[in-house]
Design a protein around this motif. Structure first.
Motif, PDB file in Angstrom:
ATOM      1  N   GLY A  46       0.793  -1.321  -0.010  1.00  0.00           N
ATOM      2  CA  GLY A  46       0.079   0.145   0.134  1.00  0.00           C
ATOM      3  C   GLY A  46       0.758   1.277  -0.056  1.00  0.00           C
ATOM      4  N   ILE A  47       1.796   1.217   0.829  1.00  0.00           N
ATOM      5  CA  ILE A  47       2.866   2.374   0.719  1.00  0.00           C
ATOM      6  C   ILE A  47       3.599   2.583  -0.444  1.00  0.00           C
ATOM      7  N   VAL A  73      15.855  14.909  -5.900  1.00  0.00           N
ATOM      8  CA  VAL A  73      14.942  14.815  -4.975  1.00  0.00           C
ATOM      9  C   VAL A  73      14.512  13.469  -4.266  1.00  0.00           C
ATOM     10  N   ARG A  74      15.028  13.130  -3.257  1.00  0.00           N
ATOM     11  CA  ARG A  74      15.124  11.658  -2.688  1.00  0.00           C
ATOM     12  C   ARG A  74      13.942  10.973  -2.570  1.00  0.00           C
ATOM     13  N   GLU A  75      13.930   9.997  -2.461  1.00  0.00           N
ATOM     14  CA  GLU A  75      12.595   9.092  -2.198  1.00  0.00           C
ATOM     15  C   GLU A  75      12.509   8.998  -0.642  1.00  0.00           C
ATOM     16  N   PRO A  76      11.515   9.176  -0.011  1.00  0.00           N
ATOM     17  CA  PRO A  76      11.256   8.762   1.459  1.00  0.00           C
ATOM     18  C   PRO A  76      11.888   7.441   1.779  1.00  0.00           C
ATOM     19  N   VAL A  77      12.436   7.394   3.114  1.00  0.00           N
ATOM     20  CA  VAL A  77      13.187   6.434   3.381  1.00  0.00           C
ATOM     21  C   VAL A  77      12.150   5.205   3.711  1.00  0.00           C
ATOM     22  N   LEU A  78      10.875   5.546   4.179  1.00  0.00           N
ATOM     23  CA  LEU A  78       9.755   4.503   4.488  1.00  0.00           C
ATOM     24  C   LEU A  78       9.296   3.947   3.081  1.00  0.00           C
ATOM     25  N   VAL A  79       9.376   4.820   1.996  1.00  0.00           N
ATOM     26  CA  VAL A  79       8.885   4.290   0.610  1.00  0.00           C
ATOM     27  C   VAL A  79       9.977   3.434   0.200  1.00  0.00           C
ATOM     28  N   GLU A  80      11.315   3.799   0.709  1.00  0.00           N
ATOM     29  CA  GLU A  80      12.388   2.953   0.158  1.00  0.00           C
ATOM     30  C   GLU A  80      12.316   1.445   0.376  1.00  0.00           C
ATOM     31  N   ALA A  91       9.617   0.006   1.991  1.00  0.00           N
ATOM     32  CA  ALA A  91       8.555  -0.646   1.425  1.00  0.00           C
ATOM     33  C   ALA A  91       8.711  -1.178   0.111  1.00  0.00           C
ATOM     34  N   ARG A  92       9.135  -0.514  -0.929  1.00  0.00           N
ATOM     35  CA  ARG A  92       9.415  -1.042  -2.321  1.00  0.00           C
ATOM     36  C   ARG A  92      10.507  -2.133  -2.249  1.00  0.00           C
TER      37      ARG A  92
END
Length: 283
Positions: free
Chosen positions: A18-19, A52-59, A61-62
């Motif tokens: 979901g994230i 523009v860095r990807e958020p750590v949480l999204v990284e 999760a991916r």
């Protein structure tokens, strides 16, 4: 409190997936636009570092979602590992055996809900079956299928009778146990045939016909109701099975045990691993 691993896998898959999905649909396009605008304005690009860095949480999760989801699919629909905690299935299975269970042999079921949504097959007499214990569905049990729906089952004089016919036994001799199974040394070992499925069983001549506390067959034959199965352990005088608590509903089926992939028993003399059991099929 028992840890519900299937529920954890489902929750973790939904959360990480979901994230990742929400970010891909809502926030990643905005980051790309900001990066393009910065480049158009002459912003310096450092090698290996996005503007523009990807958020750590999204990284995270991916990265974790594909792994977690793959484990969920494998464990829910293909194969699941279990460890044998007792001697009730001796000599076929020993305490410390790590086994693999075919999850699609009896149909595909939704994880957590355990609701069947694809019919693929049904248990056959002689199958080694893993199921949710009817008196405590959070606990997994493993036994051998003796009676199918509609069968009349009786057990007397250490012999299984199916629809009035005794299941043949070929004596092997006195059993010699190792490690956690030494308590069964001296028991009578025999080769039993259930509709052509041959497997070894253990009995003791001086033990009661039924394990202590079991009353289901005390008064004679019983009929297996529709949608249920009668199961017994191969260690006949040391097994808490259908003779004690009744039948296994179809809804409680987990899968068919088919192989031993590891054996670890700390009570064995010398090495706790029994190399000879690794890779053995379960019959």
């Amino acid at each position: 409190m028992t840890f519900d691993f299937p529920a954890f896998l489902v929750l973790a898959s939904v959360l990480t997936g979901g994230i990742w999905l929400i970010d891909a649909l809502l926030f990643a396009p905005r980051r790309r636009r900001l990066a393009e605008a910065a480049m158009a304005g002459g912003a310096r690009i450092d090698e290996g570092r996005p503007l523009v860095r990807e958020p750590v949480l999204v990284e995270y999760a991916r990265s974790f979602f594909p792994v977690i989801f793959a484990v969920l699919i494998l464990r829910s629909f293909i194969v699941e590992p279990f460890r044998i905690p007792s001697n009730s299935m001796m000599p076929t299975l020993l305490t410390g055996d790590f086994i693999l269970v075919n999850k699609f042999a009896y149909g595909l079921r939704l994880p957590v809900l355990n609701r069947k949504f694809v019919e693929l097959g049904e248990p056959r007499r002689g199958d080694v079956l893993v199921f949710k214990f009817p008196l405590d569905p959070k606990t997994d049990y493993i036994k051998r299928v003796i009676g199918l729906p509609g069968d009349e089952i009786d057990y007397r004089n250490k012999t299984v009778f199916v629809n009035g016919e005794p299941m043949g036994q070929l004596p092997i001799g006195a059993f010699s146990g190792e490690g956690s199974g030494t308590e069964m040394t001296g028991a009578r070992e025999a080769l039993e045939s259930l509709d052509g499925v041959e497997h070894r069983i253990l009995t003791r001549s001086n033990a009661p016909n039924l394990p202590f506390g079991c009353q289901k067959l005390a008064l004679g034959p019983i009929r297996v109701p529709p949608g249920h199965y009668f199961v017994m352990g191969d260690n006949r005088d040391n097994s808490n099975d259908s003779r004690c608590w009744g039948f296994v509903p179809d809804a409680n089926l987990v899968g068919k045990a088919f192989a031993i992939w590891m054996h670890w028993d700390s009570e064995r003399d010398g090495l706790p691993i029994a190399w000879s059991r690794l890779g053995d099929g379960i019959h």
